[in-house]
Write a protein that holds these residues in place. Structure first.
Motif, short mmCIF file in Angstrom:
data_model
loop_
_atom_site.label_atom_id
_atom_site.label_comp_id
_atom_site.label_asym_id
_atom_site.label_seq_id
_atom_site.Cartn_x
_atom_site.Cartn_y
_atom_site.Cartn_z
N TRP A 92 25.95 69.81 53.94
CA TRP A 92 26.96 70.64 53.25
C TRP A 92 27.23 70.44 51.79
N PRO A 93 27.72 71.31 51.02
CA PRO A 93 28.01 70.91 49.81
C PRO A 93 29.23 69.86 49.97
N HIS A 94 29.13 68.61 49.15
CA HIS A 94 29.89 67.70 49.19
C HIS A 94 29.77 66.47 48.19
N GLU A 95 31.00 65.72 48.26
CA GLU A 95 31.05 64.67 47.31
C GLU A 95 31.49 63.57 47.94
N PHE A 96 31.42 62.16 47.78
CA PHE A 96 32.07 61.18 48.27
C PHE A 96 32.90 60.87 47.28
N VAL A 97 34.11 60.30 47.65
CA VAL A 97 35.14 59.75 46.85
C VAL A 97 35.93 58.67 47.54
N ARG A 98 36.46 57.79 46.62
CA ARG A 98 37.05 56.73 46.93
C ARG A 98 38.59 57.22 47.50
N LEU A 99 39.13 56.72 48.62
CA LEU A 99 40.61 57.25 49.13
C LEU A 99 41.54 57.22 48.09
N GLY A 100 41.36 56.25 47.19
CA GLY A 100 42.54 56.08 45.95
C GLY A 100 42.40 57.10 45.03
N ALA A 101 41.07 57.91 44.90
CA ALA A 101 40.94 58.65 43.65
C ALA A 101 41.32 60.15 43.69
N ALA A 102 42.91 60.19 43.98
CA ALA A 102 43.52 61.54 44.36
C ALA A 102 43.19 62.44 43.21
N GLY A 103 42.90 61.95 41.87
CA GLY A 103 42.98 62.83 40.69
C GLY A 103 41.42 63.54 40.86
N ARG A 104 40.64 62.86 41.12
CA ARG A 104 39.19 63.46 41.33
C ARG A 104 39.28 64.34 42.57
N MET A 105 39.83 63.84 43.69
CA MET A 105 39.85 64.84 44.91
C MET A 105 40.39 65.95 44.39
N LEU A 106 41.73 66.13 43.82
CA LEU A 106 42.28 67.38 43.53
C LEU A 106 41.52 68.12 42.48
N SER A 107 40.61 67.62 41.70
CA SER A 107 39.84 68.52 40.55
C SER A 107 38.69 68.78 41.31
N LEU A 108 38.12 68.24 42.21
CA LEU A 108 36.86 68.72 43.11
C LEU A 108 37.23 69.76 43.95
N LEU A 109 38.38 69.75 44.73
CA LEU A 109 38.80 70.87 45.46
C LEU A 109 39.10 72.15 44.98
N ARG A 110 39.76 72.03 43.45
CA ARG A 110 39.90 73.18 42.64
C ARG A 110 38.91 73.64 42.19
N GLN A 111 37.81 72.96 41.80
CA GLN A 111 36.56 73.20 41.05
C GLN A 111 35.78 74.02 42.13
N HIS A 112 35.79 73.66 43.59
CA HIS A 112 35.16 74.29 44.69
C HIS A 112 35.85 75.51 45.26
N ASN A 113 36.86 75.89 44.34
CA ASN A 113 37.60 76.89 44.85
C ASN A 113 38.19 76.77 46.38
N CYS A 114 38.77 75.57 46.67
CA CYS A 114 39.39 75.52 48.26
C CYS A 114 40.66 76.01 48.10
N SER A 115 41.00 76.73 48.98
CA SER A 115 42.44 77.09 49.35
C SER A 115 42.97 76.23 50.53
N ASP A 116 42.11 76.49 51.64
CA ASP A 116 42.64 75.94 52.82
C ASP A 116 42.05 74.43 52.74
N LEU A 117 42.83 73.45 53.37
CA LEU A 117 42.09 71.96 53.59
C LEU A 117 42.27 71.61 55.05
N VAL A 118 41.01 70.98 55.50
CA VAL A 118 41.35 70.39 56.90
C VAL A 118 41.11 68.88 56.85
N LEU A 119 42.11 68.03 57.30
CA LEU A 119 41.75 66.65 57.22
C LEU A 119 41.35 66.07 58.66
N ILE A 120 40.28 65.83 58.74
CA ILE A 120 39.62 65.49 60.25
C ILE A 120 38.62 63.98 60.04
#
Lengths: 285, 285
Positions: free
Chosen positions: A48-76
């Protein structure tokens, strides 16, 4: 026609992130997976389209999620609570940790609940994995061929009482009961290690049962109890006669293989409604 | 002048049976020790009049106790619950097992309570080890040099709540709490194994605390919580900062060495009154 917004999957270990991706894609939604380094499995999220991120890299996570037009999130998928040293938060991560505050040091429920709240404040909708994996959530009743007998039902009933009491104290999701005796109780160590211990504490007589439940007040969207074929195998190795779990509040990582393993090893698999109790009178799911 | 009746000691493992014998002898009472095979340590009971018996040989036990003029009995030192196969009861043992009935399969409390009741019906007086080992039972307060700080006191308070809840369910006597998070809960596996697991589940930040208490309704005369120097060492190895236990309801197997080990390793030892809580304002014992 506008493209539907994507489902962002924050992926820990195991096969479930891939299952959620499949289900979301089957429902016509684009998918983007953020795999937590050290937890997410490359062969699971790789397709699947994906990126690996460190658990602490919250800034990178938020920007990746926005960049990929995510509205719904699932933690799993399971992640272990990281040490603060391993977390090495980025700037946004440090800000989020400050917002988490005391929850970082509270029980798991507090931490995950606070994370879900913060992601919500960032404008995302947090969905439970069960909203996508409807097949993986069992209705009340016996799955597979083996039925729990009267003694096993009594043990399940006692297990329900025990896990509810533990849950009210935010301790754990499971226990093993054999002929009325509580052999082991799960806290931070996880179900597999508890099952191994239960095998060593086994008493004479008929084997015991594993009981797993959602904690009262537990953030189901972030940390749902999970049963997989390995759980069934470990329960058998511990000399247990079956596995009982809360219907509608437990994910089966591979429903068909769970049932096959249970049938092959002679264990029962019971999805119970905690209000109805351990009876098997309801129709099989 | 008639000889005073003897104190019969039903001995499991560890050094306490010897301590009870010393205390009873110092009080001018003859002593006779029944050592359970596989549990009682020859070097502990060897210096005293004694016999080794299989756990199932109830007939032999009763006749030996009567032959040695025992009136008071003390059950002391850990035994693991035997398998029915290993028990191989003699004729009297089989009759007693029939009287124990369902208690054989109930929680430990039920089993030990039933045993104490049956020995009472056989005409013996069952005494608690603490009635002889007054030195080994702590008054509320801090033993040793290290004081629990505010965080540790909060963890102890949470541990008390947890163990009380577990105890009401006849599960266990102990748990480990670190910064509000319950790391491990004790069921059948015993304190030492729980401590090892707590070390592996340790979270970042200040170390946790071990809390041990008598279960509500627990048969204190047969199964009192026990703390020894090895408990202190294991708590240290698990990264804990201290050990808290119920005053007046916990036996210290070697009070002086417990305190020395705690001081040497930098752990606190707190005897608490569960009604008063984890505060240290009461005078040191």
């Amino acid at each position: 026609m506008s493209t539907p917004s994507a489902v962002g999957i924050l992926a820990g270990g195991g096969p479930l992130p891939g299952r959620v991706a499949e289900a979301a894609a089957a429902a016509g939604r684009p998918v983007f997976i953020l795999g937590f380094e050290g937890f997410a499995e490359p062969e699971v999220i790789g397709p699947w389209p994906h990126e690996f991120v460190r658990l602490g890299a919250a800034g990178r996570m938020l920007s990746l999620l926005r960049q990929h037009n995510c509205s719904d999130l699932v933690l799993i998928g399971p992640i272990r609570r990281p040490s603060l040293r391993n977390l090495r938060p980025d700037a946004e991560g440090a800000r989020i940790m400050a917002r988490l505050g005391r929850a970082l040091f509270a029980g798991d429920d507090g931490l995950l609940g606070a994370l879900v709240r913060i992601l919500g404040e960032e404008g995302f909708h947090i969905r439970g994995a069960h909203e996508f994996l409807t097949q993986a959530v069992a209705q009340p009743g016996v799955l597979g061929r083996v039925q729990p007998d009267t003694q096993a039902q009594a043990d399940i009933q006692r297990g329900i009482t025990v896990v509810q009491a533990l849950g009210r104290l935010d301790i754990g999701q499971g226990c093993v009961v054999q002929n009325g005796v509580v052999l082991t109780v799960e806290a931070m160590e996880g179900t597999d290690r508890m099952l191994a211990r239960a095998g060593e504490c086994r008493q004479p007589g008929e084997g015991g049962v594993l009981v797993k439940m959602l904690k009262p007040g537990q953030e189901k969207r972030a940390d749902m109890p999970t049963i997989g074929p390995v759980t069934v195998q470990n329960a058998h190795a511990a000399g247990l006669r079956g596995v009982a779990f809360e219907a509608a509040h437990t994910l089966l990582t591979d429903r068909q293989r769970c049932i096959e393993e249970a049938d092959r090893l002679g264990l029962f698999l019971l999805a119970f409604d905690p209000v109805e109790g351990a009876g098997t009178s309801t129709a099989p799911a």
